[in-house]
Write an enzyme that holds these catalytic residues in place. Structure first.
Site, PDB file in Angstrom:
ATOM      1  N   ASP A 183       0.958  -1.118  -0.084  1.00  0.00           N
ATOM      2  CA  ASP A 183      -0.166  -0.008   0.010  1.00  0.00           C
ATOM      3  C   ASP A 183       0.804   1.171  -0.043  1.00  0.00           C
ATOM      4  O   ASP A 183       2.170   1.085   0.307  1.00  0.00           O
ATOM      5  CB  ASP A 183      -0.850  -0.097   1.202  1.00  0.00           C
ATOM      6  CG  ASP A 183      -1.975   1.077   1.211  1.00  0.00           C
ATOM      7  OD1 ASP A 183      -2.216   1.781   0.184  1.00  0.00           O
ATOM      8  OD2 ASP A 183      -2.302   1.360   2.389  1.00  0.00           O
ATOM      9  N   ASP A 242      -0.319   4.894   1.170  1.00  0.00           N
ATOM     10  CA  ASP A 242      -0.580   5.986   2.322  1.00  0.00           C
ATOM     11  C   ASP A 242      -0.538   5.140   3.865  1.00  0.00           C
ATOM     12  O   ASP A 242      -1.238   4.172   3.877  1.00  0.00           O
ATOM     13  CB  ASP A 242      -1.772   6.602   2.208  1.00  0.00           C
ATOM     14  CG  ASP A 242      -1.876   7.630   1.108  1.00  0.00           C
ATOM     15  OD1 ASP A 242      -1.149   8.865   1.247  1.00  0.00           O
ATOM     16  OD2 ASP A 242      -2.221   7.453  -0.105  1.00  0.00           O
TER      17      ASP A 242
END
Length: 382
Positions: free
Chosen positions: A120, A122
């Site tokens: 991922d 953020d």
């Protein structure tokens, strides 16, 4: 396109699609076919979006997924006999141990296998910040990602637009899956050919007809229209920020006074009532508007593994690292397949489908560096 028409099921099966990279350029099993941005896949139908009103618990959900900063070390939704944050976290880590402390166990299982790495963005490669446009990754983290991508096929799967994530990361030796996996591209052939060297290229030149997959392309005009409506209806709410992620929309309320959260939610709901082919989910201080198709980060992981010829193989170990509830779809895929490890990035105890945990992006960087060092020892010993 009539916005009220039913979701269409496309004719071509998913397992007939591969990323378009010439086999001679791959350091791992080659794709067996190409796909274009116009390729249709068979994506299961979902029920048309039903927008609940505020009485259905959305405000409570917004609060539970958005604890104030001083309470980040403890998540009341996770059952624990202790109200002490440190004790609760320590208890939680007995079930989801640190991937750093368990590194030897992970690499022992990885011996003789090919690792495929999914990340991922953020909260995983960059810290969570008040302004989503300033979620920059550090140069040290970029270097760590670059080096790990020289060892293993590596993908970033984000709810952000693919172009935005590429702008933040700036590495073309990666696979990028934006819009929660609804916009996927492969590395440029040049970068794959020079797999052990960094390669930079302008984001606008990244697209290639044979290396882009967009299962929700028919929703693009609708998303554009809804984005404009959401910008207009929230512009009077101080701190609200609407982000166009191409095939989904993020309505950030991180900087909105909590007393105005209900107003944000209601205005989003009022817009979406006119669009039954869109659905609403929520993450960390964000409401997400997505197409009503059965596609998520877990589906993106399955697609990329299949595209790379790495699915259904006992000699492959997928690892997914993420911090958000949207990453749970990917964790669940790996757990259900019993073929890889999900690693949750969290400083608070919470229920998850992951096997291991890391506390924050700094620990993620340590883990990536450890993977590189381990890979180098495997290369020298072989």
């Amino acid at each position: 396109m009539d916005r009220n028409t039913p979701v269409l099921a496309d004719p071509a099966p998913i397992n007939n699609s591969r990323l378009g990279i010439h086999s001679s350029l791959l350091p791992y099993p080659p794709p067996r076919a190409v796909f274009s941005r116009n390729l249709n896949l068979s994506i299961p139908r979902r029920k048309t979006g039903v927008v609940d009103d505020l009485r259905s618990g959305w405000i409570d959900a917004m609060k539970s997924s958005s604890p104030p900063p001083q309470k980040l070390a403890y998540d009341a939704s996770f059952p624990s006999e202790s109200a002490d944050p440190d004790a609760a976290y320590s208890t939680w880590m007995l079930k989801y141990p640190s991937a750093l402390k368990s590194f030897e166990q992970i690499t022992h299982f990885a011996k003789g296998k090919r690792i495929a790495l999914f990340l991922d963005y953020d909260g995983t490669l960059s810290p969570i910040v008040d302004n989503p446009d300033r979620a920059f990754m550090s140069d040290d983290m970029r270097d760590a990602v670059r080096k790990v991508a020289s060892c293993f096929p590596t993908a970033i799967i984000s709810g952000r637009s693919r172009d935005k994530v590429f702008e933040f990361v700036g590495l073309t030796e990666l696979y990028y899956a934006g819009s929660h996996g609804m916009d996927i591209t492969s590395p440029s052939p040049k970068c794959v050919a020079n797999f052990h060297h960094a390669c930079l290229k302008n984001a606008e030149k990244q697209d290639n007809e044979d290396t882009v997959f967009q299962p929700a392309s028919e929703f693009f005009p609708m998303i554009e229209k809804v984005y404009a409506s959401l910008v207009e209806c929230t512009k009077g709410i101080n701190g609200a920020n609407v982000e166009n992620n191409k095939f989904c929309i993020s309505v950030h309320y991180r900087n909105v006074d909590e007393k105005d959260w209900a107003t944000v939610a209601q205005r989003v709901f009022d817009i979406l009532k006119e669009y039954p082919r869109l659905r609403l989910t929520h993450g960390r201080k964000v409401l997400e508007v997505r197409p009503v198709i059965d596609w998520n980060k877990g589906k993106a992981v399955e697609f990329l593994l299949e595209s790379l010829g790495l699915s259904n193989r006992e000699d492959v170990l997928p690892i997914y690292i993420g911090d958000d509830r949207t990453d749970e779809d990917a964790f669940k895929v790996l757990r259900d397949l019993k073929t890889g490890y999900g690693i949750l990035v969290s400083s608070a105890p919470k229920e998850t489908h992951a096997y291991y945990s890391l506390k924050d992006p700094s620990e993620v960087m340590q883990f990536l560096k450890a993977l590189v060092s381990w890979s180098e020892t495997q290369t020298h010993s072989s």
